[in-house]
Design a protein around this motif. Structure first.
Motif, short mmCIF file in Angstrom:
data_model
loop_
_atom_site.label_atom_id
_atom_site.label_comp_id
_atom_site.label_asym_id
_atom_site.label_seq_id
_atom_site.Cartn_x
_atom_site.Cartn_y
_atom_site.Cartn_z
N SER A 5 56.20 74.83 52.69
CA SER A 5 57.52 75.45 52.83
C SER A 5 57.55 76.73 52.01
N THR A 6 58.57 77.55 52.24
CA THR A 6 58.76 78.76 51.43
C THR A 6 60.23 78.91 51.07
N ILE A 7 60.47 79.55 49.94
CA ILE A 7 61.83 79.94 49.54
C ILE A 7 61.79 81.42 49.19
N PRO A 10 63.95 74.87 43.31
CA PRO A 10 62.73 74.93 44.11
C PRO A 10 62.95 74.62 45.59
N GLY A 11 64.10 74.05 45.93
CA GLY A 11 64.38 73.73 47.32
C GLY A 11 65.04 74.86 48.08
N THR A 12 65.89 75.62 47.38
CA THR A 12 66.68 76.65 48.06
C THR A 12 66.38 78.07 47.60
N GLY A 13 65.82 78.21 46.41
CA GLY A 13 65.61 79.55 45.84
C GLY A 13 66.82 80.08 45.09
N ALA A 14 67.90 79.28 45.02
CA ALA A 14 69.10 79.73 44.30
C ALA A 14 68.81 79.92 42.82
N ASP A 32 57.73 88.69 48.76
CA ASP A 32 59.15 88.38 48.60
C ASP A 32 59.46 86.89 48.77
N ARG A 33 58.43 86.04 48.70
CA ARG A 33 58.67 84.61 48.89
C ARG A 33 57.82 83.79 47.91
N ILE A 34 58.24 82.53 47.74
CA ILE A 34 57.46 81.58 46.94
C ILE A 34 57.00 80.47 47.88
N GLN A 35 55.70 80.27 47.96
CA GLN A 35 55.12 79.29 48.86
C GLN A 35 54.85 77.97 48.13
N LYS A 36 55.16 76.85 48.77
CA LYS A 36 54.81 75.53 48.26
C LYS A 36 53.57 75.09 49.01
N ILE A 37 52.50 74.77 48.29
CA ILE A 37 51.18 74.57 48.88
C ILE A 37 50.64 73.18 48.53
N LEU A 60 61.80 75.79 39.05
CA LEU A 60 60.85 76.88 38.88
C LEU A 60 61.44 77.93 37.94
N TRP A 61 60.59 78.55 37.16
CA TRP A 61 60.98 79.65 36.27
C TRP A 61 60.18 80.87 36.70
N VAL A 62 60.89 81.92 37.05
CA VAL A 62 60.27 83.10 37.67
C VAL A 62 60.45 84.31 36.76
#
Length: 213
Positions: A88-90, A122-126, A74-79, A107-109
């Motif tokens: 970080s994660t959003i 990519p900063g907030t997940g909005a 349920d999250r997107i990790q920045k690695i 980001l395109w999901v």
């Protein structure tokens, strides 16, 4: 709509310890692929496995020029690809997210069963924008202003170039029976790297040249 058979030009794998290939990305030198509990890198010219990062990697993968992004439930990790640290994660936009791409600073999901592609901050997940697709969405990629995504329903899988405003299918490349697409990334040129799901492989598909308008 233009429709043709996908031209598979190369296949990599299966890889030791990787039961399946999920997301796929490309950093200009290495192809990264997600295989459940790690991200691995391969050299697309030699096919050699280069290194891996121990990190949850259940679905789509993306690269922004410096960092990797990876869907993990349920999250997107920045690695950080050098250290392997999660910076970080959003939140991921919804359940069952699949594809992931980086373009235009966002980001395109892909949302698999919901048949949607979300543009995400990519900063907030909005969620900034949503495109509705006509089939299950797996991998997502942008190249030269074109939005492509993979589909996989039952035994049928294809690559689709869609209108980024309307979701209309403009071009379709049909994969051979049994050759599913679980992840997708362009090399910025004439190659698509496609995750092969439980086959444990990564396939290269030729990107068609577009006719001048």
């Amino acid at each position: 709509m233009k429709r043709s058979a996908a031209e598979i030009v190369r296949e990599y794998g299966p890889f030791p310890g990787a039961d399946a290939v999920h997301g796929v990305s490309y950093d200009g030198r290495r192809v990264w692929f997600a295989s459940g509990d790690r991200l691995s890198a391969l050299d697309p010219e030699s096919g050699e496995s280069l290194r891996s990062i121990d990190v949850a990697a259940h679905a789509g993968t993306a690269f922004d020029g410096r960092h990797l992004f990876q869907i993990a439930e349920d999250r997107i990790q920045k690695i950080d690809p050098e250290s392997g640290r999660v910076l970080s994660t959003i939140p991921s936009p919804g359940g069952g997210d699949s594809g992931l791409a980086w373009a235009e600073g966002t980001l395109w999901v892909g949302q698999y069963r919901d048949r949607k592609i979300h543009q995400v901050d990519p900063g907030t997940g909005a969620i900034l924008r949503t495109i509705v697709a006509s089939r299950f969405v797996t991998g997502v990629t942008w190249v030269d202003g074109e939005l492509w995504h993979g589909t996989w329903e039952g035994d049928e899988s294809d690559l689709r170039r869609v209108d980024p405003e309307t979701g209309e299918v403009l071009e379709q490349l049909d994969m051979p029976a049994g050759a599913g697409i679980s992840g997708l990334e362009s090399d910025g040129g004439d190659r698509f790297f496609c995750g092969g799901g439980k086959s444990g492989t990564v396939r290269t598909v030729r990107r068609p040249k577009q006719s001048p308008i």
